[in-house]
Each structure stands twice: as C-alpha cells, then as structure tokens.
Design an enzyme around this catalytic site. Sequence first.
Site, mmCIF file in Angstrom:
data_model
loop_
_atom_site.group_PDB
_atom_site.id
_atom_site.type_symbol
_atom_site.label_atom_id
_atom_site.label_comp_id
_atom_site.label_asym_id
_atom_site.label_seq_id
_atom_site.Cartn_x
_atom_site.Cartn_y
_atom_site.Cartn_z
ATOM 1 N N ASP A 1 -21.191 33.520 59.838
ATOM 2 C CA ASP A 1 -20.292 33.180 60.949
ATOM 3 C C ASP A 1 -21.115 32.463 62.020
ATOM 4 O O ASP A 1 -22.104 32.995 62.513
ATOM 5 C CB ASP A 1 -19.674 34.472 61.510
ATOM 6 C CG ASP A 1 -18.593 34.202 62.549
ATOM 7 O OD1 ASP A 1 -17.692 35.045 62.677
ATOM 8 O OD2 ASP A 1 -18.663 33.179 63.242
ATOM 9 N N ASP B 1 -15.771 27.845 60.550
ATOM 10 C CA ASP B 1 -17.120 28.333 60.878
ATOM 11 C C ASP B 1 -17.505 29.627 60.157
ATOM 12 O O ASP B 1 -18.501 30.253 60.497
ATOM 13 C CB ASP B 1 -17.281 28.500 62.397
ATOM 14 C CG ASP B 1 -16.921 29.892 62.903
ATOM 15 O OD1 ASP B 1 -15.926 30.451 62.435
ATOM 16 O OD2 ASP B 1 -17.658 30.398 63.764
ATOM 17 N N GLU B 2 -16.747 30.020 59.169
ATOM 18 C CA GLU B 2 -16.948 31.332 58.564
ATOM 19 C C GLU B 2 -16.746 31.268 57.058
ATOM 20 O O GLU B 2 -15.788 30.650 56.600
ATOM 21 C CB GLU B 2 -15.836 32.221 59.096
ATOM 22 C CG GLU B 2 -16.214 33.516 59.692
ATOM 23 C CD GLU B 2 -14.948 34.260 60.055
ATOM 24 O OE1 GLU B 2 -14.726 35.310 59.473
ATOM 25 O OE2 GLU B 2 -14.190 33.769 60.914
HETATM 26 N N1 DCP Z 1 -11.157 29.680 67.873
HETATM 27 C C1 DCP Z 1 -9.970 29.300 68.498
HETATM 28 N N2 DCP Z 1 -9.117 30.253 69.014
HETATM 29 C C2 DCP Z 1 -9.430 31.582 68.923
HETATM 30 C C3 DCP Z 1 -10.621 31.988 68.291
HETATM 31 C C4 DCP Z 1 -11.467 31.007 67.787
HETATM 32 O O1 DCP Z 1 -9.673 28.107 68.574
HETATM 33 N N3 DCP Z 1 -8.579 32.494 69.423
HETATM 34 C C5 DCP Z 1 -12.058 28.635 67.338
HETATM 35 C C6 DCP Z 1 -13.166 28.335 68.290
HETATM 36 C C7 DCP Z 1 -14.358 29.019 67.729
HETATM 37 C C8 DCP Z 1 -14.096 29.015 66.241
HETATM 38 O O2 DCP Z 1 -12.679 29.071 66.120
HETATM 39 O O3 DCP Z 1 -15.557 28.353 68.078
HETATM 40 C C9 DCP Z 1 -14.738 30.171 65.499
HETATM 41 O O4 DCP Z 1 -14.192 31.406 65.931
HETATM 42 P P1 DCP Z 1 -15.072 32.720 66.087
HETATM 43 O O5 DCP Z 1 -14.106 33.838 66.250
HETATM 44 O O6 DCP Z 1 -16.078 32.805 64.997
HETATM 45 O O7 DCP Z 1 -15.793 32.520 67.495
HETATM 46 P P2 DCP Z 1 -17.104 31.726 67.869
HETATM 47 O O8 DCP Z 1 -17.763 31.140 66.670
HETATM 48 O O9 DCP Z 1 -16.753 30.740 68.934
HETATM 49 O O10 DCP Z 1 -17.997 32.817 68.533
HETATM 50 P P3 DCP Z 1 -18.831 34.018 67.852
HETATM 51 O O11 DCP Z 1 -20.255 33.743 68.197
HETATM 52 O O12 DCP Z 1 -18.323 35.254 68.495
HETATM 53 O O13 DCP Z 1 -18.547 33.942 66.369
HETATM 54 MG MG MG Z 2 -18.102 32.291 64.951
#
Ligand code: DCP
Ligand code: MG
Length: 363
Positions: free
Chosen positions: A9, A105-106
Amino acid sequence: MHRKIIHIDMDAFYASIEQRDNPDYRGKPIVVGGSPEGRGGVVATASYEARKFGIRSAMPSKKALELCPQVIFIVPRFDVYKTVSGQLRAIFSRYTDLIEPLSLDEAFLDVTEDKQGIASAIDIATAIRTAIKTELNLTASAGISINKFLAKIASDMNKPDGQTFIGPSRVESFMEALPVEKFFGVGKVTAAKMKSLGLFTGADLKKKEEAELVRHFGKTGHFYYKIARGIDDRPVQPDRETKSLAAEDTFQVDLTTLEEMTPQLEKIAGTVTNRLVRNQLKGRTITVKIKYADFRQITRSRSLSRATDNLATILQTAIDLLSASGLENKKIRLLGIAISNFDGDGSDSPASPDLNGGQLQLF
Ligand code: DCP
Ligand code: MG
C-alpha cells in the site's frame, strides 16, 4: 505448507506524487482534492504533514481549512496516478504474476513461488519497496503473512515506509488480541453488534460455536469463525476485473419512510461516487439493494442511456428505484447501491442476463 502473501500500500499516494513532482509542496501540509475556498468537495488524501493537523481522506475541504489554514489544496492529476500504478505493477511482476490490485495504490501479491527464487517473502517485500523508492521516488508500506486478511492488516501497522511480518507462529496470538473493529470488512454496525454480544477481540470470537456466529451474522458467521483461527483461504486473484462497485449501510434502527431513507441513500451514493472517481470508472446500470427487518432482500436495477459517475444522477435513480419498490408498511434495515456496466467493459446490453440473473453478487 503456508502461502506467502504480501499486501503493498503506497504512502499518502496522491499527495506523495504531488510532493515528488513539485518541490514547493515538499515538507508542507497539502491536500489533494476539495476546493481551497472550503466551498464543498472532500479531501481525497492528505500529506503526512497535513495529517498532523487531523486532516483525513473524505473530510470536507472546509473542515480541512479550519484545522490547518495554511494547507495547500491541489487538483488531482489522475492520469499521473494511473501511470504510477502501472509502474508499480511492472515492479511487482518482476517477482510474481499473481497480482491482485485493489485500487491504484494497493495490491495483493502471492509470492509462495516467486519468479526469482528469493524464497523469503520478507526479502521480496523489502526489494519491492527499495525498487519503488529508487525508481519511482515514492514510499510504500508492506504487510507479509500467510493470507490476505493478515497481510492487509499488517501493511497498516508500520506506516509510512515500513513493513510488518506476521509469521505462522504468531498468527494465533495476533488474531486473539485483534480488536473486532480492526477486522478488515467489519463495519461500524457489525462491530457495535459484536460488542453488544460481548465480542471485543478475536479471542472472544474464537470461544463461540460456528452455528452461533452464523445465527447472529448470517453467512459471514462462517468467515468470522475461520478468521478468528487465522484461516483465510481466499486466493490472490490476478486480473480480477472490477465488474461493479457497491456500498451499503445497515441501520441501527429500521427505516420506514422515504424521508428517513433519502439522507442515508445520499451518503451511500456519495461513497459509491467517490469510489467510481477514484477508480476512474463510469457505469450505466444502477442497482439498489433493500433488506427488510425480516431479512428478506430484493434488488432493483435501471440502466441509463449513458455511463455516469455523477452523484445527483445516481442518487435520483436510486430514490426512484426505492420509491417504485413499494415502501408501504415495510421496515428497512439495510440499503445499498451498486454501479455496474462500466464504460468499456463490453457488457453494455441494458438487459444483460448476467446482471438480472445474478444481482446479488454485486454486493
Ligand atoms: N482516496 C480517495 N478518497 C478516499 C480515500 C482514498 O480519493 N476516501 C485516494 C487518494 C489516496 C489513494 O486513494 O492517495 C489511496 O488511498 P489510501 O487509503 O491507501 O490512502 P493514502 O495512500 O493516501 O494514504 P496511506 O499512507 O494511509 O495509505
Ligand atoms: Mg495508501
């Protein structure tokens, strides 16, 4: 013989890419998505600097601005995020072809047999994270374990830029100590119900007979029974195409009127729409799922003339379907909305037999 599963992730994915590509944003609280004037819109993600102020994904931009007046709002560049996602996949595929992406991203990777004969899943996760860092200038976190459930929980335990290994000998004690609200797939309502039954951790779940869990939680009871013992046989499914996106909500109190249901439906439609936008998808068929207090369940679908990811369109269609389902004297405990028939997935017949025959699989 245990499988070796890795969950990768990316850290603050959209925000990290923006900071990588623009030095002015580095080390600063930034938010991707939302509008800077606080006039609506929600945060897609926040940089770790912004998270220190309490800013989170899905938070209204107005709230983000209140928490941190100097926060910088950035318009998302989905094409760039998609390109990076492809680059990530290319890195994963050096080690295995069993890759199941969950979002841009996962992904889950099954490295039980890896292409390079490295054998250690910990070393493979380290190598992947190193490649991401040196080649893409981004950081990722990884979870390594014997199944998807544990790998997914593990990748969150050492974020950002870390990894966690839950080895076979630790699985049992780890599951026993795990609070039910941390279970992947257990929502707020289920967690509250578990607690009302005295189930706070995996250890509490483990004490229950399977039949009792099924009585309380339906089919998912079988899953809880197994997962409390660290067992999750779900395979890593490569190339599983997204055929539908859905969200649903179970209510604490049964709903009886359209007035009560509309705000709930609006929330659910908001979740689905966010996920469509995140995954760059537009769908033509909207399905509403209704579960009654007596557990009977129906679904109602409508196909539009054009694929959409528009909140107002999806909400209005869902309200129409719900009102047409006949609400008189009915108590409703759960509502859900699913979008399918995505642009470009070829299945664009409005009366797709696949859909009408198997609507339940949408949820
Ligand atoms: N995303 C979005 N709306 C949300 C959650 C996430 O548009 N409610 C998008 C933006 C994030 C991406 O999906 O960058 C990946 O989601 P993650 O939940 O993995 O969050 P992040 O990668 O941003 O942060 P973390 O470091 O907690 O994984
Ligand atoms: Mg993430």
